[in-house]
Scaffold this motif. Sequence first.
Motif, mmCIF file in Angstrom:
data_model
loop_
_atom_site.group_PDB
_atom_site.id
_atom_site.type_symbol
_atom_site.label_atom_id
_atom_site.label_comp_id
_atom_site.label_asym_id
_atom_site.label_seq_id
_atom_site.Cartn_x
_atom_site.Cartn_y
_atom_site.Cartn_z
ATOM 1 N N THR A 4 8.733 14.860 20.330
ATOM 2 C CA THR A 4 7.970 13.762 20.925
ATOM 3 C C THR A 4 8.157 13.733 22.435
ATOM 4 O O THR A 4 7.189 13.574 23.186
ATOM 5 C CB THR A 4 8.411 12.419 20.305
ATOM 6 O OG1 THR A 4 8.231 12.492 18.890
ATOM 7 C CG2 THR A 4 7.613 11.265 20.870
ATOM 8 N N LEU A 5 9.393 13.898 22.890
ATOM 9 C CA LEU A 5 9.640 13.934 24.332
ATOM 10 C C LEU A 5 8.910 15.103 24.983
ATOM 11 O O LEU A 5 8.365 14.980 26.086
ATOM 12 C CB LEU A 5 11.140 14.034 24.607
ATOM 13 C CG LEU A 5 11.959 12.796 24.281
ATOM 14 C CD1 LEU A 5 13.443 13.097 24.435
ATOM 15 C CD2 LEU A 5 11.548 11.633 25.156
ATOM 16 N N ASN A 6 8.898 16.231 24.297
ATOM 17 C CA ASN A 6 8.193 17.410 24.796
ATOM 18 C C ASN A 6 6.709 17.105 24.962
ATOM 19 O O ASN A 6 6.106 17.393 26.000
ATOM 20 C CB ASN A 6 8.414 18.576 23.823
ATOM 21 C CG ASN A 6 7.838 19.874 24.317
ATOM 22 O OD1 ASN A 6 7.480 20.004 25.478
ATOM 23 N ND2 ASN A 6 7.750 20.830 23.426
ATOM 24 N N VAL A 7 6.104 16.514 23.947
ATOM 25 C CA VAL A 7 4.676 16.190 23.991
ATOM 26 C C VAL A 7 4.390 15.181 25.093
ATOM 27 O O VAL A 7 3.438 15.333 25.866
ATOM 28 C CB VAL A 7 4.201 15.670 22.616
ATOM 29 C CG1 VAL A 7 2.799 15.099 22.705
ATOM 30 C CG2 VAL A 7 4.261 16.789 21.587
ATOM 31 N N LEU A 8 5.218 14.144 25.185
ATOM 32 C CA LEU A 8 5.002 13.136 26.227
ATOM 33 C C LEU A 8 5.145 13.734 27.628
ATOM 34 O O LEU A 8 4.376 13.405 28.533
ATOM 35 C CB LEU A 8 5.974 11.976 26.046
ATOM 36 C CG LEU A 8 5.729 11.094 24.819
ATOM 37 C CD1 LEU A 8 6.837 10.053 24.691
ATOM 38 C CD2 LEU A 8 4.365 10.426 24.902
ATOM 39 N N HIS A 9 6.125 14.611 27.804
ATOM 40 C CA HIS A 9 6.294 15.237 29.118
ATOM 41 C C HIS A 9 5.092 16.119 29.453
ATOM 42 O O HIS A 9 4.568 16.070 30.572
ATOM 43 C CB HIS A 9 7.575 16.055 29.163
ATOM 44 C CG HIS A 9 7.754 16.769 30.462
ATOM 45 N ND1 HIS A 9 8.094 16.108 31.618
ATOM 46 C CD2 HIS A 9 7.596 18.063 30.800
ATOM 47 C CE1 HIS A 9 8.143 16.972 32.606
ATOM 48 N NE2 HIS A 9 7.851 18.165 32.132
ATOM 49 N N LEU A 10 4.640 16.901 28.495
ATOM 50 C CA LEU A 10 3.486 17.764 28.751
ATOM 51 C C LEU A 10 2.224 16.948 28.989
ATOM 52 O O LEU A 10 1.365 17.334 29.788
ATOM 53 C CB LEU A 10 3.290 18.749 27.602
ATOM 54 C CG LEU A 10 4.366 19.819 27.509
ATOM 55 C CD1 LEU A 10 4.153 20.670 26.271
ATOM 56 C CD2 LEU A 10 4.376 20.691 28.748
ATOM 57 N N ARG A 11 2.119 15.809 28.338
ATOM 58 C CA ARG A 11 0.965 14.944 28.564
ATOM 59 C C ARG A 11 0.992 14.411 29.998
ATOM 60 O O ARG A 11 -0.034 14.332 30.659
ATOM 61 C CB ARG A 11 0.996 13.799 27.564
ATOM 62 C CG ARG A 11 -0.195 12.915 27.644
ATOM 63 C CD ARG A 11 -0.151 11.906 26.535
ATOM 64 N NE ARG A 11 -1.245 10.979 26.676
ATOM 65 C CZ ARG A 11 -1.324 9.863 26.025
ATOM 66 N NH1 ARG A 11 -0.395 9.540 25.167
ATOM 67 N NH2 ARG A 11 -2.332 9.068 26.220
ATOM 68 N N ARG A 12 2.187 14.039 30.468
ATOM 69 C CA ARG A 12 2.314 13.551 31.843
ATOM 70 C C ARG A 12 2.024 14.666 32.838
ATOM 71 O O ARG A 12 1.395 14.456 33.860
ATOM 72 C CB ARG A 12 3.731 13.005 32.071
ATOM 73 C CG ARG A 12 3.925 12.402 33.460
ATOM 74 C CD ARG A 12 5.334 11.885 33.642
ATOM 75 N NE ARG A 12 6.342 12.903 33.513
ATOM 76 C CZ ARG A 12 6.733 13.708 34.496
ATOM 77 N NH1 ARG A 12 6.190 13.623 35.678
ATOM 78 N NH2 ARG A 12 7.673 14.604 34.284
ATOM 79 N N VAL A 13 2.474 15.871 32.538
ATOM 80 C CA VAL A 13 2.278 17.009 33.436
ATOM 81 C C VAL A 13 0.815 17.414 33.503
ATOM 82 O O VAL A 13 0.340 17.917 34.512
ATOM 83 C CB VAL A 13 3.141 18.204 32.962
ATOM 84 C CG1 VAL A 13 2.792 19.462 33.709
ATOM 85 C CG2 VAL A 13 4.603 17.877 33.154
ATOM 86 N N ARG A 14 0.096 17.152 32.423
ATOM 87 C CA ARG A 14 -1.296 17.604 32.330
ATOM 88 C C ARG A 14 -2.144 17.135 33.506
ATOM 89 O O ARG A 14 -3.005 17.845 33.988
ATOM 90 C CB ARG A 14 -1.874 17.137 31.011
ATOM 91 C CG ARG A 14 -3.242 17.654 30.782
ATOM 92 C CD ARG A 14 -3.703 17.300 29.413
ATOM 93 N NE ARG A 14 -5.041 17.815 29.260
ATOM 94 C CZ ARG A 14 -5.691 17.805 28.158
ATOM 95 N NH1 ARG A 14 -5.130 17.302 27.089
ATOM 96 N NH2 ARG A 14 -6.902 18.288 28.088
ATOM 97 N N GLY A 15 -1.908 15.917 33.991
ATOM 98 C CA GLY A 15 -2.647 15.441 35.155
ATOM 99 C C GLY A 15 -4.032 14.954 34.786
ATOM 100 O O GLY A 15 -4.392 14.785 33.632
ATOM 101 N N THR A 16 -4.855 14.760 35.796
ATOM 102 C CA THR A 16 -6.219 14.286 35.561
ATOM 103 C C THR A 16 -7.143 15.472 35.348
ATOM 104 O O THR A 16 -6.898 16.563 35.853
ATOM 105 C CB THR A 16 -6.708 13.473 36.781
ATOM 106 O OG1 THR A 16 -6.699 14.338 37.912
ATOM 107 C CG2 THR A 16 -5.816 12.275 37.049
ATOM 108 N N PRO A 17 -8.243 15.274 34.615
ATOM 109 C CA PRO A 17 -9.152 16.385 34.352
ATOM 110 C C PRO A 17 -9.788 16.964 35.619
ATOM 111 O O PRO A 17 -10.154 18.121 35.655
ATOM 112 C CB PRO A 17 -10.217 15.778 33.441
ATOM 113 C CG PRO A 17 -9.643 14.514 32.925
ATOM 114 C CD PRO A 17 -8.597 14.075 33.895
ATOM 115 N N ARG A 18 -9.931 16.129 36.652
ATOM 116 C CA ARG A 18 -10.570 16.622 37.878
ATOM 117 C C ARG A 18 -9.655 17.559 38.667
ATOM 118 O O ARG A 18 -10.126 18.319 39.496
ATOM 119 C CB ARG A 18 -10.951 15.429 38.764
ATOM 120 C CG ARG A 18 -11.998 14.519 38.156
ATOM 121 C CD ARG A 18 -12.343 13.394 39.127
ATOM 122 N NE ARG A 18 -11.164 12.722 39.616
ATOM 123 C CZ ARG A 18 -10.679 11.590 39.116
ATOM 124 N NH1 ARG A 18 -11.258 11.015 38.110
ATOM 125 N NH2 ARG A 18 -9.620 11.035 39.625
#
Length: 175
Positions: A4-18
């Motif tokens: 879960t922490l991994n997914v949340l961190h990667l979600r935060r790293v993903r950034g905005t689509p633009r």
Amino acid sequence: LLHTLNVLHLRRVRGTPREAWEARRDAYVADRLTGPGGQLGFYRHAADHAARRLRLAHRLFIGCSATAILATLTKLLVVAHVLALPHHGTAAWCGSLAVVLPVLAVAALSLAASLDLTARRHTFEEMHAALLRRVRHLKQARSEREFARLAIETEARLLGETANWFSRRSFTGVA
């Protein structure tokens, strides 16, 4: 929990689509791995710290052992009247040192073993080298998909190392 922490961190790293994926990649490498407070600095510092403590324990062992041998030899020479030193005080001090110093020598090595300093140094150095390779691969990523795959692998390695270390220490820790 770690997944879960991994997914949340990667979600935060993903950034905005633009945002261009190259900018996200560079930000990830700088913030998570190479920058101040990044994982590379942590693992290098931790490896150096463990190596310093291990060297100190070995030096204490050698110093205490050598001094205990000299104290024993000095007491022997004083008691045999080969050395012209005050018999009573010198023999007592040398005898005390010959008993206490070996205990301190073994205590230094025992502490190093209980803190698992050799394994810590090795693990931290290995992780630092692996992260250096990972940074090189991340910087050479040619697509967003490749970057995402490498970032996930990097996070899995970091979280796996944390879980592995915790598991190992929970069974070998000092009570």
